[in-house]
Design an enzyme around this catalytic site. Structure first.
Site, PDB file in Angstrom:
ATOM      1  N   SER A   1      27.265 -18.988 -74.265  1.00 48.64           N
ATOM      2  CA  SER A   1      26.102 -19.869 -74.084  1.00 48.64           C
ATOM      3  C   SER A   1      24.950 -19.094 -73.460  1.00 48.64           C
ATOM      4  O   SER A   1      23.790 -19.297 -73.819  1.00 48.64           O
ATOM      5  CB  SER A   1      26.470 -21.047 -73.180  1.00 48.64           C
ATOM      6  OG  SER A   1      27.491 -21.800 -73.762  1.00 48.64           O
TER       7      SER A   1
ATOM      8  N   LYS B   1      25.515 -23.957 -60.916  1.00 45.85           N
ATOM      9  CA  LYS B   1      25.474 -22.695 -61.680  1.00 45.85           C
ATOM     10  C   LYS B   1      24.063 -22.146 -61.803  1.00 45.85           C
ATOM     11  O   LYS B   1      23.187 -22.815 -62.362  1.00 45.85           O
ATOM     12  CB  LYS B   1      26.011 -22.952 -63.094  1.00 45.85           C
ATOM     13  CG  LYS B   1      27.424 -22.503 -63.299  1.00 45.85           C
ATOM     14  CD  LYS B   1      27.756 -22.498 -64.765  1.00 45.85           C
ATOM     15  CE  LYS B   1      28.874 -21.553 -65.079  1.00 45.85           C
ATOM     16  NZ  LYS B   1      29.095 -21.411 -66.514  1.00 45.85           N
TER      17      LYS B   1
ATOM     18  N   HIS C   1      32.861 -22.296 -79.102  1.00 49.89           N
ATOM     19  CA  HIS C   1      33.508 -23.421 -78.411  1.00 49.89           C
ATOM     20  C   HIS C   1      34.070 -24.411 -79.447  1.00 49.89           C
ATOM     21  O   HIS C   1      35.196 -24.889 -79.315  1.00 49.89           O
ATOM     22  CB  HIS C   1      32.481 -24.212 -77.581  1.00 49.89           C
ATOM     23  CG  HIS C   1      31.918 -23.501 -76.390  1.00 49.89           C
ATOM     24  ND1 HIS C   1      30.573 -23.473 -76.124  1.00 49.89           N
ATOM     25  CD2 HIS C   1      32.520 -22.831 -75.374  1.00 49.89           C
ATOM     26  CE1 HIS C   1      30.356 -22.815 -74.990  1.00 49.89           C
ATOM     27  NE2 HIS C   1      31.529 -22.396 -74.528  1.00 49.89           N
TER      28      HIS C   1
ATOM     29  N   ARG D   1      37.866 -14.813 -75.079  1.00 53.96           N
ATOM     30  CA  ARG D   1      37.167 -13.915 -76.008  1.00 53.96           C
ATOM     31  C   ARG D   1      37.669 -12.489 -75.782  1.00 53.96           C
ATOM     32  O   ARG D   1      38.742 -12.139 -76.198  1.00 53.96           O
ATOM     33  CB  ARG D   1      35.647 -14.044 -75.824  1.00 53.96           C
ATOM     34  CG  ARG D   1      35.111 -15.404 -76.253  1.00 53.96           C
ATOM     35  CD  ARG D   1      33.729 -15.662 -75.723  1.00 53.96           C
ATOM     36  NE  ARG D   1      33.729 -15.618 -74.265  1.00 53.96           N
ATOM     37  CZ  ARG D   1      32.672 -15.852 -73.497  1.00 53.96           C
ATOM     38  NH1 ARG D   1      31.527 -16.129 -74.056  1.00 53.96           N
ATOM     39  NH2 ARG D   1      32.772 -15.811 -72.194  1.00 53.96           N
TER      40      ARG D   1
HETATM   41  O1  PNS Z   1      31.906 -23.003 -69.183  1.00 62.33           O
HETATM   42  P1  PNS Z   1      32.615 -22.429 -68.027  1.00 62.33           P
HETATM   43  O2  PNS Z   1      31.650 -21.910 -66.989  1.00 62.33           O
HETATM   44  O3  PNS Z   1      33.628 -21.400 -68.386  1.00 62.33           O
HETATM   45  O4  PNS Z   1      33.445 -23.640 -67.372  1.00 62.33           O
HETATM   46  C1  PNS Z   1      33.997 -23.479 -66.121  1.00 62.33           C
HETATM   47  C2  PNS Z   1      34.631 -24.800 -65.653  1.00 62.33           C
HETATM   48  C3  PNS Z   1      33.642 -25.946 -65.754  1.00 62.33           C
HETATM   49  C4  PNS Z   1      35.841 -25.096 -66.500  1.00 62.33           C
HETATM   50  C5  PNS Z   1      35.045 -24.537 -64.184  1.00 62.33           C
HETATM   51  O5  PNS Z   1      33.929 -24.124 -63.448  1.00 62.33           O
HETATM   52  C6  PNS Z   1      35.670 -25.748 -63.530  1.00 62.33           C
HETATM   53  O6  PNS Z   1      36.831 -26.023 -63.731  1.00 62.33           O
HETATM   54  N1  PNS Z   1      34.875 -26.492 -62.731  1.00 62.33           N
HETATM   55  C7  PNS Z   1      35.343 -27.635 -62.011  1.00 62.33           C
HETATM   56  C8  PNS Z   1      35.573 -27.292 -60.532  1.00 62.33           C
HETATM   57  C9  PNS Z   1      36.990 -26.817 -60.278  1.00 62.33           C
HETATM   58  O7  PNS Z   1      37.952 -27.475 -60.577  1.00 62.33           O
HETATM   59  N2  PNS Z   1      37.126 -25.622 -59.685  1.00 62.33           N
HETATM   60  C10 PNS Z   1      38.433 -25.092 -59.303  1.00 62.33           C
HETATM   61  C11 PNS Z   1      39.035 -24.244 -60.365  1.00 62.33           C
HETATM   62  S1  PNS Z   1      38.442 -22.602 -60.226  1.00 62.33           S
END
Ligand code: PNS
Length: 163
Positions: free
Chosen positions: A130, A41, A17, A92
């Site tokens: 992670s 999550k 990251h 990735r």
């Molecule tokens: O670390 P991650 O799990 O790849 O992050 C995912 C994240 C936090 C970027 C994603 O879950 C997110 O955008 N969450 C906010 C909710 C949202 O906007 N959802 C709609 C888009 S799918």
């Protein structure tokens, strides 16, 4: 003034990251690292939102144009609030593609003015996540070199407590 948003759950932040954040910081005037609450999550994140923000602040303090902010709710709304016009995600292996493609499409549908861009992981971190870090640490393995030292220590004491 181009401001990019690097979002994620960062539970915990990995050196993969951080590599993406650092490369984004050299491409944009400002980078906001958005740490999602992501309470839904799995069993909930291992580290609190404050801890996750703190780890990234500590590891990016040498980057003058990077700010770390927590958020809860829709990513595009957080991008609007922070005046970020670009969402940066790390990519990735091919396995990331489908999920990232879906999120990019949904975010585009929600706000067409916000562009999603991807930064390819360097080979060294292509298989780093992670969840893998948590799993290795949970079984007592070393995660040195995969996460900042402060995260290594926090993982050891958190998982030691829960044994
Ligand atoms: O670390 P991650 O799990 O790849 O992050 C995912 C994240 C936090 C970027 C994603 O879950 C997110 O955008 N969450 C906010 C909710 C949202 O906007 N959802 C709609 C888009 S799918």
């Amino acid at each position: 003034m181009k401001r990019a948003l690097c979002p994620g759950t960062f539970d915990p932040v990995t050196n993969g990251h951080l590599d993406v954040i650092e490369r984004a910081s050299s491409l944009f005037d400002e980078v906001v690292v958005g740490v999602a609450l992501s309470a839904e999550k799995g069993d909930g994140p291992l580290f609190s939102l404050e801890e996750r923000v703190g780890f990234i602040e500590g590891a990016t303090s040498h980057l003058g144009n990077v700010r770390v902010r927590p958020f809860d709710g829709l990513l595009v709304e957080f991008a609007q609030e922070t005046d970020a016009t670009v969402i940066i995600k790390g990519l990735r292996a091919v396995t990331d593609f489908e999920r990232e493609f879906q999120m990019a499409q949904l975010n585009y549908r929600l706000d067409k003015t916000i562009e999603t861009m991807f930064i390819m992981s360097i080979p060294e971190y292509a298989y780093l996540s992670s969840s893998a870090v948590r799993e290795i640490a949970r079984h007592g393995g070393s995660v040195k070199g995969l996460v900042p030292d402060a995260v290594c220590e926090a993982l050891a004491s958190r998982l030691h407590q829960s044994r």
